[in-house]
Design an enzyme around this catalytic site. Structure first.
Site, short mmCIF file in Angstrom:
data_model
loop_
_atom_site.label_atom_id
_atom_site.label_comp_id
_atom_site.label_asym_id
_atom_site.label_seq_id
_atom_site.Cartn_x
_atom_site.Cartn_y
_atom_site.Cartn_z
N HIS A 208 38.85 45.36 34.89
CA HIS A 208 39.71 45.91 35.95
C HIS A 208 40.89 46.72 35.44
O HIS A 208 41.68 47.21 36.22
CB HIS A 208 40.23 44.77 36.83
CG HIS A 208 41.28 43.94 36.15
ND1 HIS A 208 40.98 42.98 35.22
CD2 HIS A 208 42.63 43.94 36.24
CE1 HIS A 208 42.08 42.43 34.77
NE2 HIS A 208 43.11 42.99 35.37
C1 UD1 Z 1 47.28 43.26 38.75
C2 UD1 Z 1 48.20 43.26 37.54
C3 UD1 Z 1 47.38 43.04 36.28
C4 UD1 Z 1 46.52 41.80 36.39
C5 UD1 Z 1 45.66 41.89 37.65
C6 UD1 Z 1 44.81 40.65 37.84
C7 UD1 Z 1 50.17 44.74 37.67
C8 UD1 Z 1 50.73 46.02 37.22
N1 UD1 Z 1 48.86 44.53 37.39
O1 UD1 Z 1 46.41 44.37 38.61
O2 UD1 Z 1 48.25 42.90 35.19
O3 UD1 Z 1 45.68 41.70 35.26
O4 UD1 Z 1 46.55 42.05 38.77
O5 UD1 Z 1 43.95 40.80 38.91
O6 UD1 Z 1 50.86 43.94 38.24
N2 UD1 Z 1 43.34 44.83 45.82
C9 UD1 Z 1 42.63 44.24 46.84
N3 UD1 Z 1 42.98 42.98 47.21
C10 UD1 Z 1 44.00 42.31 46.64
C11 UD1 Z 1 44.71 42.93 45.59
C12 UD1 Z 1 44.36 44.19 45.20
O7 UD1 Z 1 41.71 44.81 47.40
O8 UD1 Z 1 44.26 41.16 47.02
C13 UD1 Z 1 42.95 46.18 45.40
C14 UD1 Z 1 43.80 47.23 46.05
O9 UD1 Z 1 42.98 48.25 46.43
C15 UD1 Z 1 44.71 47.70 44.94
C16 UD1 Z 1 43.92 47.39 43.68
O10 UD1 Z 1 43.09 46.30 44.00
O11 UD1 Z 1 45.04 49.04 45.04
C17 UD1 Z 1 44.81 47.03 42.53
O12 UD1 Z 1 45.69 45.95 42.86
P1 UD1 Z 1 47.12 45.79 42.11
O13 UD1 Z 1 47.75 44.51 42.50
O14 UD1 Z 1 47.91 47.03 42.25
O15 UD1 Z 1 46.73 45.73 40.59
P2 UD1 Z 1 45.57 44.94 39.84
O16 UD1 Z 1 44.64 45.95 39.29
O17 UD1 Z 1 45.02 43.84 40.66
#
Ligand code: UD1
Length: 361
Positions: A208
């Protein structure tokens, strides 16, 4: 007077770090008054609520519901919500975990209103400033009042950066506390049966990181090469929503020998890791969990902020070139096994040590 603590969680990897601390603090109700604050950075059931249930965490006292946004918007909204919350609760200590946006946001807000911050999992460095997590780690450590370190490299980095020794405490790896206390239960999971795979006869994969998944072309090339491995051994891939969004735009053939699933809960994934022949990942925490479990791990990154998993454990850094990843996985599957040991103070008692220390601060 009880010590008031505000524990900040937001994203999946925070939950297994906060849970052991919440459980340990609950043993001393006359001494500590903990508040659990969930920013809502992760909100999907499988990334958040399911972990709360399986880790038997109390419901958050405050839920900010920030959700997915750009880095600036997400961090900013978390900061606004936390400032209000901290002024309301007035904690003696704000406790932040790991390296996600919620971690850094919590530390900045607390310091600007002159509150004490303790960082659990301090001192890790990938020296790759293009990773959002590296920015979060550096900022959080620089302004924290107390630093709980998980592996010896963390001690060295903090000393090199001039942090006074009396602010640093090598407490061990708190995420391993969760693993130790749930492994027995996880072993009862029927996930292998549900996925029709057998012990030691499959590869478990997660991916991811923005560096691997945000560019659609390079992600497709990487998946195709991994799919080649899937001709010889089943590959199970619980897919993070960030990665899933990208793959949905692609031709099915890129994942043709890869068994994709929704993100799994804590217990199912622990079972999957512990029974895998090899784990292929770009996660930080999984490098540590496989090292504890003695399972072979190939990391699809150029670096790691958790070098003990390579120096002492079962981890190998493959880089992000698809051919190099393919070659390294093949070599491990062909029997080039790393024995590995459990790093110092990854013993399931880190929360105990942290709580004892918090009582003295
Ligand atoms: C975040 C952390 C990363 C960690 C990861 C674990 C930061 C900068 N990154 O990354 O260090 O390894 O979490 O999972 O804090 N989304 C959903 N549902 C959710 C959450 C996210 O669909 O509940 C999707 C959204 O489209 C979003 C994307 O995932 O845009 C990324 O989510 P985000 O929380 O920005 O970063 P992660 O890649 O999850």
């Amino acid at each position: 007077m009880r010590i008031k603590l505000a524990l900040i969680v937001g994203a999946r990897p925070n939950f297994m770090k906060a849970a052991p601390l919440m459980h340990e603090l609950a043993k001393f109700p006359d001494k500590f008054e903990p508040y659990l604050i969930h920013t809502g950075q992760h909100y999907d059931h499988n990334l958040s609520q399911l972990f709360f249930e399986q880790l038997k965490m109390p419901k958050p006292d405050i839920y900010l519901g920030v959700g997915s946004k750009s880095h600036a918007e997400q961090t900013g909204e978390i900061m606004v919500g936390l400032e209000r919350t901290f002024l309301d609760i007035r904690p003696d200590w704000v406790i932040v975990f790991g390296d996600v946006n919620s971690t850094m946001a919590g530390a900045i807000v607390a310091k600007k209103i002159h509150m004490n911050v303790a960082h659990v999992e301090a001192g890790l460095r990938s020296f790759d400033i293009d990773m959002p997590e590296e920015v979060n780690r550096i900022v959080t450590d620089r302004i924290s009042d107390f630093l709980f370190v998980s592996e010896s490299s963390g001690l060295k980095h903090l000393k090199d950066e001039g942090v006074p020794e009396d602010k640093i405490y090598f407490a061990g790896n708190i995420m391993i506390d969760s693993l130790v206390s749930h492994l027995e239960l996880a072993r009862q999971s029927d996930i292998l049966k549900r996925l029709s795979i057998r012990t030691n006869e499959f590869v478990a994969m997660t991916m991811h990181r923005p560096a691997n998944v945000d560019d659609a072309n390079s992600l497709a090339l990487l998946l195709e090469r991994i799919s080649d491995i899937g001709r010889d051994i089943p590959i199970v891939f619980p897919c993070h929503p960030r990665t899933k969004k990208q793959i949905e735009q692609m031709n099915d053939t890129v994942t043709k020998n890869i068994q994709m699933t929704e993100p799994l809960g804590y217990l199912d994934f622990l079972k999957l890791q512990s029974e895998a022949k090899l784990v292929l990942t770009d996660s930080g925490g999984i490098q540590e969990e496989t090292t504890y479990l003695g399972v072979q791990c190939v990391t699809m990154r150029k670096n790691t902020e958790r070098p003990v998993t390579v120096d002492v454990g079962t981890n190998r850094i493959a880089g992000i070139n698809p051919d190099n990843i393919y070659a390294m996985v093949k070599s491990v599957l062909d029997g080039n096994i790393k024995k590995g040991e459990i790093p110092k103070l990854w013993d399931g008692k880190t929360a105990e040590r942290i709580v004892a220390k918090l009582g003295e601060l």
